[in-house]
Scaffold this active site. Sequence first.
Site, PDB file in Angstrom:
ATOM      1  N   LYS A 162       0.855  -1.187   0.000  1.00  0.00           N
ATOM      2  CA  LYS A 162       0.000   0.000   0.000  1.00  0.00           C
ATOM      3  C   LYS A 162       0.893   1.240   0.000  1.00  0.00           C
ATOM      4  O   LYS A 162       1.675   1.452   0.925  1.00  0.00           O
ATOM      5  CB  LYS A 162      -0.918   0.008   1.222  1.00  0.00           C
TER       6      LYS A 162
ATOM      7  N   ARG B 114     -10.922   9.702   1.507  1.00  0.00           N
ATOM      8  CA  ARG B 114     -10.820  10.318   2.833  1.00  0.00           C
ATOM      9  C   ARG B 114     -12.020  11.197   3.121  1.00  0.00           C
ATOM     10  O   ARG B 114     -12.410  11.372   4.270  1.00  0.00           O
ATOM     11  CB  ARG B 114      -9.498  11.087   2.929  1.00  0.00           C
TER      12      ARG B 114
ATOM     13  N   LYS C  25      -2.280  -1.504  -3.688  1.00  0.00           N
ATOM     14  CA  LYS C  25      -3.110  -0.300  -3.642  1.00  0.00           C
ATOM     15  C   LYS C  25      -2.207   0.914  -3.760  1.00  0.00           C
ATOM     16  O   LYS C  25      -1.236   1.023  -3.011  1.00  0.00           O
ATOM     17  CB  LYS C  25      -3.893  -0.256  -2.327  1.00  0.00           C
TER      18      LYS C  25
END
Length: 326
Positions: free
Chosen positions: A199, A209, A252
Site C-alpha cells: 500500500k 478520505r 493499492k
Amino acid sequence: MELTDRPRRLRRDGIRSLVSETSVTAQDLVAPVFIDATTTTRTPIESMPGHERVPIEDAVTRVEEIRETGVEAVMVFGIPAEKDERGSRAWASDGVVQQAVRRITAETDAYVITDVCLCEYTTHGHCGVVESDAATDPTLTVKNDKTLELLTKTAVSHVEAGAEMVAPSSMTDGMITAIRTALDETGHTDIPIMSYAAKYESAFYGPFRDAADGAPAFGDRRHYQMDPANSQEAKREVRLDVEAGADVLMVKPALAYLDIVNTVSSNFDRPVAAYNVSGEYAMVHAAADRGWVDLEATAVESLIAMKRAGADLIITYFAEKLANQL
C-alpha cells in the site's frame, strides 16, 4: 505483399472474442460500502459520483442492491458516531461495522470483507497510536507495536460479528502475524486475511478520505505507507506477509501500480487483489463529465488492465455500474 503472418485476421468479428486473452466478470469484483453511524439518511459522496454513505439501518438494502447486479462480495468501511485518540469504537461490539456486518450476514448472501484500520476512528486520523509530539514534530509518526494490539482486537470483533474475511490496511509492521495469531487463538482458523500488502502513500486517495472521514488531522502517512518510487520494497513487504500467513495480497492503488500487481502475481503463489481507488474512479468520472472520455468504456478498459497485469480480484467503485455488461 507476401505476408504469411497477418495478426489482423484474428481481430475480425466472430473470432475476436474467441481469442480474447483476458476477461473480467462480476464475480471478480468487490464493491466497497460505506456505513455511517452519524446519519439516518443516505448521504451522497460529492467526490465519488454514484456513491453514498448509508446509515446502519440501510446496510442490508445497500448490499442487496449490489448483489442484484451479480457482484457477490462487499468490503465494509465504517464511519463511527464518536472518535478518540485510540480509535476505540473500531473494536466496540456495538460499533458501526459490527452492527452492519451482523445485519448483512444475517439477511443477505453477500461475502463480507471488512477493512481493519483505525484512521476512521481516531481523532487525529492516523492509522494507529501516535507518538506524543507527532502533531508538532513531522519526524514522528504512529507507534508500530502499540498499534498491533488494537488492530487485533478490531479484527477479532469483526469476525465475531460475522465477517468472512478481514483486510488490515494500516501497513503496520507485523500486523498479519498479530491478527493471524489472534484469530487462531479465538477459534477463527478458517477466516482468511487479505493484506494490504503493498500500500503506497498515494495522492489518489483523496476522495476516499472524504467518504470515510479519515484524513490525517496533521502530517502525512509517509512513515508507514510505501514510497511510490519503490518497487523492490514491495516484494519485501509482500514476502513478509506471505510468511506471516496472508491469504490474499493486495496492491493499492491499482492503475498507477500495474507493474507492482504484475510483480506480486509473478512472484507469489497467492491470489492478488488490486484496489481501484477513489482517485482513479473520480478521474474517469471527471473526464467523462467533460466529454473527454466514454465513462463505461474507459472504466472497463481500466479493469481489464488490472486483470491483465495479474489481479485475481478487483476492489472497485465501478463494480455495480459495470457488473451487468462484463
